[in-house]
Design a protein around this motif. Sequence first.
Motif, PDB file in Angstrom:
ATOM      1  N   GLY A 252       0.811  -1.216   0.000  1.00  0.00           N
ATOM      2  CA  GLY A 252       0.000   0.000   0.000  1.00  0.00           C
ATOM      3  C   GLY A 252       0.837   1.255   0.000  1.00  0.00           C
ATOM      4  O   GLY A 252       0.399   2.298   0.508  1.00  0.00           O
ATOM      5  N   LEU A 272      -4.023  -4.486   2.894  1.00  0.00           N
ATOM      6  CA  LEU A 272      -2.706  -3.861   2.953  1.00  0.00           C
ATOM      7  C   LEU A 272      -1.847  -4.628   3.953  1.00  0.00           C
ATOM      8  O   LEU A 272      -2.180  -4.697   5.143  1.00  0.00           O
ATOM      9  N   ASN A 274       0.762  -3.830   5.462  1.00  0.00           N
ATOM     10  CA  ASN A 274       1.615  -2.717   5.863  1.00  0.00           C
ATOM     11  C   ASN A 274       2.111  -2.884   7.287  1.00  0.00           C
ATOM     12  O   ASN A 274       1.621  -3.733   8.040  1.00  0.00           O
ATOM     13  N   GLY A 280       1.143   1.500   3.710  1.00  0.00           N
ATOM     14  CA  GLY A 280       0.005   2.235   4.254  1.00  0.00           C
ATOM     15  C   GLY A 280       0.098   3.722   4.005  1.00  0.00           C
ATOM     16  O   GLY A 280      -0.204   4.538   4.871  1.00  0.00           O
ATOM     17  N   LEU A 285      -4.325   4.987   0.965  1.00  0.00           N
ATOM     18  CA  LEU A 285      -5.504   4.927   1.832  1.00  0.00           C
ATOM     19  C   LEU A 285      -6.584   5.881   1.336  1.00  0.00           C
ATOM     20  O   LEU A 285      -7.776   5.551   1.353  1.00  0.00           O
ATOM     21  N   GLN A 298      -6.422  -3.659   6.908  1.00  0.00           N
ATOM     22  CA  GLN A 298      -5.005  -3.395   7.131  1.00  0.00           C
ATOM     23  C   GLN A 298      -4.437  -4.372   8.160  1.00  0.00           C
ATOM     24  O   GLN A 298      -5.086  -4.680   9.158  1.00  0.00           O
ATOM     25  N   SER A 302      -1.576   2.474  10.476  1.00  0.00           N
ATOM     26  CA  SER A 302      -0.472   3.293   9.988  1.00  0.00           C
ATOM     27  C   SER A 302      -0.310   4.528  10.855  1.00  0.00           C
ATOM     28  O   SER A 302      -1.293   5.198  11.200  1.00  0.00           O
ATOM     29  N   ASN A 309      -6.576   5.871   8.359  1.00  0.00           N
ATOM     30  CA  ASN A 309      -6.731   4.434   8.494  1.00  0.00           C
ATOM     31  C   ASN A 309      -8.194   4.022   8.328  1.00  0.00           C
ATOM     32  O   ASN A 309      -9.114   4.824   8.490  1.00  0.00           O
ATOM     33  N   ILE A 315      -8.642  -3.584  11.175  1.00  0.00           N
ATOM     34  CA  ILE A 315      -7.190  -3.517  11.374  1.00  0.00           C
ATOM     35  C   ILE A 315      -6.794  -4.650  12.315  1.00  0.00           C
ATOM     36  O   ILE A 315      -7.344  -4.780  13.405  1.00  0.00           O
TER      37      ILE A 315
END
Length: 352
Positions: A252, A272, A274, A280, A285, A298, A302, A309, A315
Amino acid sequence: MRTRFLLAAALAISLGLVERGFAAKTLDLYFIDVEGGQATLVVTPAGESLLVDTGFPGSGGRFESLPGDPRAARDAQRIAAAAKDAGITRIDNLLVTHFHADHVGGVVELAQLMPIGTFIDHGSALPSAESVAGTLAAVERYTTVRAKGRHIEPKIGDRLPLKDVDAVVVSSAGSTIAAPLAGGGGANAACGATAPEAQEKNENPRSTGIVLRYGRFRFLDVGDLSGPPLFALVCPTDLVGPVDVYLVAHHGGPDAADPATFAAFKPRVAILDNGAVKGGAPETLATLHRARDVDAWQLHRSTNAGAENVANDRIANLDDRTAHWIKVSADADGSFRVTNGRTGVEQRYGVR
């Protein structure tokens, strides 16, 4: 009465099979937290395994890190934990998308934790790859391990040696497919005049990417593909077609933000892989927030300045103290489920 008895007996047998684990199998994808590298474990319905990349060596986090005690190796241990959860004890196939240490670095330690059967990659790195310090040393360590197993260097359009899923190579060594896959071939109105520039111009654009299909379910993983080769997959013609899950290129990063890629791939879910500061990117995003009908997930929250985010429930890791994965389980009809390893909450996506 006889008919009712036979129906009841059949139902009892069916329920018994489900209880004993003989229910219809799924294709399982584990997106493992290796702090902004890649390690994606694929387990087919028949129990065959494909690992895409191995994360960092040692304690991780630095391209110059060196492998050490496998019992203390951060990313190799995280891969082993996912393999245990998946019920496998070996890696049948290892696909190395490219030779940066955040993708190939963990192989030395992982090979001491479980056997690796077949190694799949684009051959070797060019001398220019050392623009990322430590790359050539990581390649040398990897090829030493690779020499102990079977090695395949697939060409564009080749299929990986998997029995009950179809995995076709769409990019490798700087080249991409020229003819569209089934479902592709349409003009992409979102294309710009030129390809976005790759953040790293030597090894990332050489990434080996695949489209993996199980029945009607399609998954796209192109590693860190970026710059002209990524652009060539989607512009001016969409060569890949719609996918259900897209592991967003280059974690990402900013060079994965081109809206034309999402317009072409039309992912229902974009993931992602990340880290807190690696990947990220705010640009990517922002593109995902604007994309229609795309659910973004994610591996990490991030902390990059300006990064918007996704919601916390999508997440897997809110900080660096945890190492939860995101898991996708797909059925042959194209439906699938995404599970957040941190919360255990599952989101279902029906037949497209």
